[in-house]
Scaffold this motif. Structure first.
Motif, PDB file in Angstrom:
ATOM      1  N   TRP A 178      15.493 -20.376 -19.051  1.00  0.00           N
ATOM      2  CA  TRP A 178      15.821 -20.735 -17.719  1.00  0.00           C
ATOM      3  C   TRP A 178      17.571 -21.350 -17.785  1.00  0.00           C
ATOM      4  CZ3 TRP A 178      11.337 -22.346 -20.050  1.00  0.00           C
ATOM      5  CH2 TRP A 178      10.186 -21.769 -19.379  1.00  0.00           C
ATOM      6  N   TYR A 179      18.194 -20.959 -18.785  1.00  0.00           N
ATOM      7  CA  TYR A 179      19.710 -21.231 -18.897  1.00  0.00           C
ATOM      8  C   TYR A 179      20.363 -20.629 -17.710  1.00  0.00           C
ATOM      9  CZ  TYR A 179      24.369 -21.194 -20.322  1.00  0.00           C
ATOM     10  OH  TYR A 179      26.021 -21.366 -20.165  1.00  0.00           O
ATOM     11  N   GLU A 180      21.310 -21.328 -17.143  1.00  0.00           N
ATOM     12  CA  GLU A 180      22.151 -20.871 -15.797  1.00  0.00           C
ATOM     13  C   GLU A 180      23.526 -21.187 -16.299  1.00  0.00           C
ATOM     14  OE1 GLU A 180      21.719 -19.483 -13.090  1.00  0.00           O
ATOM     15  OE2 GLU A 180      19.428 -19.625 -13.070  1.00  0.00           O
ATOM     16  N   GLU A 181      24.386 -20.045 -15.962  1.00  0.00           N
ATOM     17  CA  GLU A 181      25.752 -20.252 -16.215  1.00  0.00           C
ATOM     18  C   GLU A 181      26.505 -21.266 -15.281  1.00  0.00           C
ATOM     19  OE1 GLU A 181      27.635 -18.696 -18.387  1.00  0.00           O
ATOM     20  OE2 GLU A 181      26.352 -17.356 -19.006  1.00  0.00           O
ATOM     21  N   PRO A 182      27.619 -21.879 -15.645  1.00  0.00           N
ATOM     22  CA  PRO A 182      28.257 -23.031 -14.926  1.00  0.00           C
ATOM     23  C   PRO A 182      28.468 -22.517 -13.267  1.00  0.00           C
ATOM     24  CG  PRO A 182      29.486 -22.986 -16.983  1.00  0.00           C
ATOM     25  CD  PRO A 182      28.307 -21.611 -16.917  1.00  0.00           C
ATOM     26  N   TRP A 183      28.271 -23.617 -12.590  1.00  0.00           N
ATOM     27  CA  TRP A 183      28.278 -23.304 -11.017  1.00  0.00           C
ATOM     28  C   TRP A 183      28.823 -24.326 -10.321  1.00  0.00           C
ATOM     29  CZ3 TRP A 183      24.871 -25.486  -7.682  1.00  0.00           C
ATOM     30  CH2 TRP A 183      24.032 -26.336  -8.167  1.00  0.00           C
ATOM     31  N   TYR A 184      29.316 -23.975  -8.997  1.00  0.00           N
ATOM     32  CA  TYR A 184      29.810 -25.177  -8.123  1.00  0.00           C
ATOM     33  C   TYR A 184      28.904 -25.210  -6.886  1.00  0.00           C
ATOM     34  CZ  TYR A 184      34.352 -25.214 -10.549  1.00  0.00           C
ATOM     35  OH  TYR A 184      35.550 -25.257 -11.337  1.00  0.00           O
ATOM     36  N   ASP A 185      28.494 -26.517  -6.370  1.00  0.00           N
ATOM     37  CA  ASP A 185      27.415 -26.401  -5.489  1.00  0.00           C
ATOM     38  C   ASP A 185      28.382 -26.691  -4.128  1.00  0.00           C
ATOM     39  OD1 ASP A 185      28.729 -29.038  -4.991  1.00  0.00           O
ATOM     40  OD2 ASP A 185      27.011 -30.128  -6.150  1.00  0.00           O
ATOM     41  N   HIS A 186      27.682 -26.592  -3.025  1.00  0.00           N
ATOM     42  CA  HIS A 186      28.359 -26.597  -1.627  1.00  0.00           C
ATOM     43  C   HIS A 186      29.281 -27.821  -1.431  1.00  0.00           C
ATOM     44  CE1 HIS A 186      24.923 -29.185  -0.852  1.00  0.00           C
ATOM     45  NE2 HIS A 186      25.632 -29.715   0.255  1.00  0.00           N
ATOM     46  N   ASN A 187      29.041 -28.899  -2.095  1.00  0.00           N
ATOM     47  CA  ASN A 187      30.168 -29.957  -2.047  1.00  0.00           C
ATOM     48  C   ASN A 187      31.444 -29.854  -3.149  1.00  0.00           C
ATOM     49  OD1 ASN A 187      28.798 -31.449  -0.175  1.00  0.00           O
ATOM     50  ND2 ASN A 187      27.477 -32.134  -1.664  1.00  0.00           N
ATOM     51  N   ASN A 196      31.106 -29.835  -6.545  1.00  0.00           N
ATOM     52  CA  ASN A 196      30.751 -30.284  -7.743  1.00  0.00           C
ATOM     53  C   ASN A 196      30.568 -29.114  -8.743  1.00  0.00           C
ATOM     54  OD1 ASN A 196      30.871 -33.198  -6.936  1.00  0.00           O
ATOM     55  ND2 ASN A 196      28.987 -32.717  -5.809  1.00  0.00           N
ATOM     56  N   TYR A 197      31.034 -29.290  -9.956  1.00  0.00           N
ATOM     57  CA  TYR A 197      30.720 -28.275 -11.266  1.00  0.00           C
ATOM     58  C   TYR A 197      29.606 -29.001 -12.013  1.00  0.00           C
ATOM     59  CZ  TYR A 197      32.201 -25.481 -15.033  1.00  0.00           C
ATOM     60  OH  TYR A 197      32.342 -24.541 -16.094  1.00  0.00           O
ATOM     61  N   HIS A 198      28.805 -28.035 -11.972  1.00  0.00           N
ATOM     62  CA  HIS A 198      27.386 -27.997 -13.047  1.00  0.00           C
ATOM     63  C   HIS A 198      27.400 -27.284 -13.874  1.00  0.00           C
ATOM     64  CE1 HIS A 198      25.717 -30.631  -9.620  1.00  0.00           C
ATOM     65  NE2 HIS A 198      26.476 -29.659  -8.946  1.00  0.00           N
ATOM     66  N   THR A 199      27.094 -27.559 -15.278  1.00  0.00           N
ATOM     67  CA  THR A 199      26.633 -26.968 -16.339  1.00  0.00           C
ATOM     68  C   THR A 199      25.349 -27.015 -16.470  1.00  0.00           C
ATOM     69  OG1 THR A 199      27.010 -28.635 -18.146  1.00  0.00           O
ATOM     70  CG2 THR A 199      29.075 -27.317 -17.492  1.00  0.00           C
TER      71      THR A 199
END
Length: 224
Positions: free
Chosen positions: A173-182, A184-187
């Motif tokens: 269930w690994y996910e590449e880094p992404w930005y949310d609608h605000n 914010n950067y998530h790894t």
């Protein structure tokens, strides 16, 4: 009037059935059941275990970056044994006596995050389905809840699941880094990234808020 009532209840039943199917499909993919407010008869109890309250933005700004970082749950919390003992004695009574074991795991996964998930899932052992199963983990390709021989074994399995299944690049269930609608950067180490597959949309913000609550609590018992 009778026809309208029949149509209404037919629609309601169809709606509930579709929701249940979607919920079960999510569980099959993750091999983990995660209690949502809508789907569980005991969820109202779990989601209101004291001292749950919304942490203000000001409190979050003061606390963020110290012992609990929702964007990186691999950072240690650095909780002391006194702080942990105080918290367990009030809110996680089934884990009292596990202080040394829990503190030894803080270098693998943030202890505040660990406590937050356990509180959210089962009240840290208060409501379990499966012996000592504090995180509602199910058996591979099965609906059966895993039975453990101790709380320590349950905690070890959960840590392995998160580190190997969600954070590791070869994890299921690994996910590449992404930005949310605000913006914010998530790894993969972010609570919200883990929550994309781990549970429903309620789970991540709830676990995050419980984390801030625990941090707020421990900040206020330091020196006691």
């Amino acid at each position: 009037m009778i026809k309208k009532l029949i149509y209404f209840f037919t629609f309601v039943n169809l709606f509930l059935s579709l929701n249940l199917l979607n919920y079960q499909e999510k569980d099959i993919k993750s091999n983990v059941i995660h209690i949502s407010i809508e789907d569980s008869s005991i969820a109202p109890t779990l989601y209101k275990i004291p001292p749950y309250r919304l942490i203000s933005i000001e409190e979050k700004l003061n606390l963020q970056g110290f012992d609990f970082d929702p964007y990186d749950i691999t950072k240690p919390s650095n909780l002391t044994k006194a702080e942990l003992s105080k918290y367990l004695s009030i809110y996680c009574k089934y884990w009292v006596g596990l202080e040394d074991f829990l503190l030894s795991k803080d270098k693998e996964i943030n202890l505040i995050f660990l406590l937050s998930v356990a509180r959210t899932e089962t009240g840290a052992g208060q409501f379990t389905r499966g012996n000592y199963n504090c995180f509602n983990i199910r058996q591979e390709n099965s609906y059966a809840f895993v039975d453990y021989n101790s709380y320590e074994a349950s905690i070890e399995d959960f840590i392995h699941l998160i580190l190997k299944g969600y954070i590791a690049e070869d994890g299921t269930w690994y996910e590449e880094p992404w930005y949310d609608h605000n913006g914010n950067y998530h790894t993969s180490t972010s609570i919200h990234t883990i929550g994309l597959h781990y549970a429903d949309e309620v789970w991540a913000p709830y676990v995050e808020n419980i984390g801030y609550e625990i941090q707020y609590f421990t900040e206020n018992v330091k020196g006691d």
